[in-house]
Motif scaffolding. Sequence first.
Motif, PDB file in Angstrom:
ATOM      1  N   PHE A 113       3.224  23.986  26.134  1.00  0.00           N
ATOM      2  CA  PHE A 113       2.473  24.427  24.956  1.00  0.00           C
ATOM      3  C   PHE A 113       1.221  25.212  25.316  1.00  0.00           C
ATOM      4  O   PHE A 113       0.236  25.166  24.613  1.00  0.00           O
ATOM      5  CB  PHE A 113       2.088  23.216  24.101  1.00  0.00           C
ATOM      6  N   LYS A 114       1.272  25.957  26.440  1.00  0.00           N
ATOM      7  CA  LYS A 114       0.070  26.635  26.932  1.00  0.00           C
ATOM      8  C   LYS A 114      -0.605  27.500  25.874  1.00  0.00           C
ATOM      9  O   LYS A 114      -1.819  27.494  25.731  1.00  0.00           O
ATOM     10  CB  LYS A 114       0.401  27.500  28.140  1.00  0.00           C
ATOM     11  N   GLU A 115       0.188  28.241  25.095  1.00  0.00           N
ATOM     12  CA  GLU A 115      -0.436  29.182  24.139  1.00  0.00           C
ATOM     13  C   GLU A 115      -1.089  28.462  22.964  1.00  0.00           C
ATOM     14  O   GLU A 115      -1.893  29.056  22.253  1.00  0.00           O
ATOM     15  CB  GLU A 115       0.478  30.265  23.596  1.00  0.00           C
ATOM     16  N   SER A 116      -0.752  27.186  22.732  1.00  0.00           N
ATOM     17  CA  SER A 116      -1.344  26.488  21.590  1.00  0.00           C
ATOM     18  C   SER A 116      -2.719  25.906  21.894  1.00  0.00           C
ATOM     19  O   SER A 116      -3.373  25.408  20.995  1.00  0.00           O
ATOM     20  CB  SER A 116      -0.440  25.325  21.147  1.00  0.00           C
ATOM     21  N   ILE A 117      -3.137  25.930  23.156  1.00  0.00           N
ATOM     22  CA  ILE A 117      -4.352  25.189  23.539  1.00  0.00           C
ATOM     23  C   ILE A 117      -5.588  26.090  23.606  1.00  0.00           C
ATOM     24  O   ILE A 117      -5.562  27.155  24.210  1.00  0.00           O
ATOM     25  CB  ILE A 117      -4.151  24.531  24.933  1.00  0.00           C
ATOM     26  N   ASP A 118      -6.686  25.637  22.985  1.00  0.00           N
ATOM     27  CA  ASP A 118      -7.954  26.373  23.048  1.00  0.00           C
ATOM     28  C   ASP A 118      -8.868  25.819  24.138  1.00  0.00           C
ATOM     29  O   ASP A 118      -9.708  26.534  24.674  1.00  0.00           O
ATOM     30  CB  ASP A 118      -8.719  26.235  21.717  1.00  0.00           C
ATOM     31  N   LEU A 119      -8.730  24.522  24.398  1.00  0.00           N
ATOM     32  CA  LEU A 119      -9.719  23.867  25.256  1.00  0.00           C
ATOM     33  C   LEU A 119      -9.078  22.670  25.966  1.00  0.00           C
ATOM     34  O   LEU A 119      -8.313  21.916  25.355  1.00  0.00           O
ATOM     35  CB  LEU A 119     -10.865  23.372  24.350  1.00  0.00           C
TER      36      LEU A 119
END
Length: 234
Positions: A113-119
């Motif tokens: 889920f790399k693209e879903s993470i902001d921080l």
Amino acid sequence: MSFLSIISELIFPTPRICPFCKKKMDKLMVCQECRVKLAKLREKLGQCRRCGSFGSPSVVCTNCRTWPQYVKYNVAVVPYYEEYREVLHLLKFQKQGWLTPALADLMLDFMPFKESIDLIIPVPLHKNRFRERGFNQSALLANRISARTNIPVNHRLLIRQLDTPHQTGLDLASRRKNLLNAFKVEKPLEIKGKSVLLIDDTLTTGTTFLECAKTLHKNGAKNIYGLTFAAGIK
Ligand SMILES: [Zn+2]
Ligand SMILES: [Zn+2]
């Protein structure tokens, strides 16, 4: 690489081995045989799709049945078992921090889920425990994962304010009670509306993960994901 880390690499070179079978490698990394072995073991044990607990091949299990909607899911890479447990013990109790890049790189291979993470936020240790151990293994893993994904990591937003006793041997209800209000967020504005990835070395019952997630959400985070190196076997 900083000047200091070059010097320290010259004096204490990182062992070029596979951390699981200890076979010699060109660099510190998990070997192909151990990857295949792990894939087979993961398939044999089965995993809960929500919290990543092993031995529970279902959509939810007793650990995560009560997780709120904003807690998306936790991904766990290895079962807390044999050579994987030994590696974790070396890392946590024998202070073998040099192992973290190999473990973090393996974790990255399972992070969908790399693209879903902001921080990225590591599960924090209380300052007393940090002093005892000298480092937070989850923070080391988080640093490497941040460096490899270019997702920012912050170690100072989520704080463990209560020095809770070891959770080992406690049932789920006592674990939850123990951890109530154990965490706090320092600067809520910095997590407002964000999707946060919590990193920890192990998920046992998921109590710590859930309590961190609740604290982050209460302070404005939108979604919480988890990535842990190991998870317990039910
Ligand atoms: Zn190996
Ligand atoms: Zn579960």
